[in-house]
Design an enzyme around this catalytic site. Sequence first.
Site, mmCIF file in Angstrom:
data_model
loop_
_atom_site.group_PDB
_atom_site.id
_atom_site.type_symbol
_atom_site.label_atom_id
_atom_site.label_comp_id
_atom_site.label_asym_id
_atom_site.label_seq_id
_atom_site.Cartn_x
_atom_site.Cartn_y
_atom_site.Cartn_z
ATOM 1 N N CYS A 173 -4.366 15.139 6.259
ATOM 2 C CA CYS A 173 -5.322 15.525 5.356
ATOM 3 C C CYS A 173 -5.443 14.787 4.032
ATOM 4 O O CYS A 173 -6.610 14.719 3.698
ATOM 5 C CB CYS A 173 -5.373 17.045 5.372
ATOM 6 N N ARG A 208 5.089 4.886 -0.010
ATOM 7 C CA ARG A 208 5.011 4.506 1.531
ATOM 8 C C ARG A 208 5.558 5.532 2.208
ATOM 9 O O ARG A 208 6.239 5.414 3.270
ATOM 10 C CB ARG A 208 5.640 3.166 1.691
ATOM 11 N N SER A 209 5.434 6.678 1.733
ATOM 12 C CA SER A 209 5.927 8.124 2.381
ATOM 13 C C SER A 209 5.046 8.063 3.680
ATOM 14 O O SER A 209 3.976 7.524 3.827
ATOM 15 C CB SER A 209 5.724 9.476 1.724
ATOM 16 N N ASP A 231 6.555 0.349 -2.509
ATOM 17 C CA ASP A 231 7.205 1.459 -2.462
ATOM 18 C C ASP A 231 8.178 0.941 -3.479
ATOM 19 O O ASP A 231 8.518 -0.137 -4.213
ATOM 20 C CB ASP A 231 7.873 1.767 -1.260
ATOM 21 N N ILE A 232 9.530 1.755 -3.663
ATOM 22 C CA ILE A 232 10.349 1.602 -4.743
ATOM 23 C C ILE A 232 11.279 0.339 -4.573
ATOM 24 O O ILE A 232 11.869 -0.226 -5.350
ATOM 25 C CB ILE A 232 11.445 2.768 -4.539
#
Length: 347
Positions: A173, A208-209, A231-232
Site C-alpha cells: 500500500c 531499499r527495505s 541504501d546505506i
Amino acid sequence: MAADGLGKGLLLKADPIADAFRDEVKSSLAQCSRPPTLVGILGTTSAPSKFYADFTRKQCEQLGVRFVLKKVGSAENSDRADGEGVEEAIVEANEDPDVDGIMVYYPIYGGQQDHYLQQIVSPFKDVEGLHSKFHYNLYHNIRFLDPKSLAPAATAPVDDIAPPGTVKSILPCTPLGVVKCLEYIGVYNRILPYGDRAYGKTVTVINRSEVVGRPLAALLANDGARVFSADIDSIQEYTKRPRSSPDAGRKYLPHHTAHPCNFTLQECLALSDVVISAVPSADYKVKTKCLKEGCITVNVAADKNFEKDVRDKASIHIPAVGKVTILMLLRNLLRLLAYKENFDAKN
C-alpha cells in the site's frame, strides 16, 4: 517562474490526491453486504506504530469500515516482550471467517523474523501486499492473477483491465500510494502505453527495505522509469529491460532488472526528475543543493527527510503520503474481500 510566484516550488499535500480514492472506497463499501472487518495487530510500544494504528482506526471509522486493534506483546502489557503473541494473533485472524483483512504494525523484530510473520498472513487477507505471492508478482511485473489459485496470469496485459478470469494482483500500500501521487501530478504520461508511462523519467528512491523502498523502485522501473535505488551501503540501478542481449525466448514478462551502479548519491540526485526518500531517521536529510533544478520530491518517512529549503530547488514537494497510503490499504481490503467471495462461490 516558481509555481506560487514567490520563488519556491509548490507544496502539495496528499489531501486532493486522497479524495479521489476516498470516493472510490465509499462507492465500493456501498456495494458490500456488510461492513468489512480489518484487524490491526500491534505488538510493540513503538510511537510510529501506535500513531499509524490510531490513524488507521480514525480513517476506518470515517468510512464505515469495522476496525479491531489487537494489542499483544509489550503493547498489551509492559511485562511482555516485543512481538510476543503476534504470530498467534495472525493465525487467529486468518481462521476467523468474520475477519476480511489483516495488517501488522512493523517493524517488530526486524529482518528475517518480520519477513516470516509477513508470510503467515493469508494472501486472501493481506491488505498490505507483503506476502511473497504478491511480491513475486510485483518483481516479475505480473499485474493480474487468478483469485481461485492466486496463480499468475499467463499473458501480458495491454491495458489496465484484467484479462478474463483474472483480477488485479495486490500491491504494497505505501509504494502504491507513492505511485498514485506521481500519477496525480503528471509524472506518468498517459499518452504512452500502459506499463511504460514512466518511460523517460529518472527517479532516485532512498531506502531499499522490503516494505517500501525496493518494491517502490521495482514498480517504477516496471513502468519504464530509470531508477536509482540507494541504501546505506550501496546504490543499484533498476531498468525494465536488460542493457544487452535481451532473451526473447524467456517465458517471463518484461520486468525490472538490477544493475550495479558506481554513481554516488549526489550524482544520482543531480540526474533525477523525482527524488523519493523513506529513511526512518530524524537526522537524515537530502541536501537541497544536490537536487536537480525543478525536480519533484516526495517524503515517505514519518520524519522529514528533506531540508527546509527543498522548494528552492523542487518544483513540487509532497511532504507526506499517509492519507493516500491508508486508502490504498482499504482499497486492497475491499478487493481481497471480493476475491474471497469469488473463491468461496466456486468451491
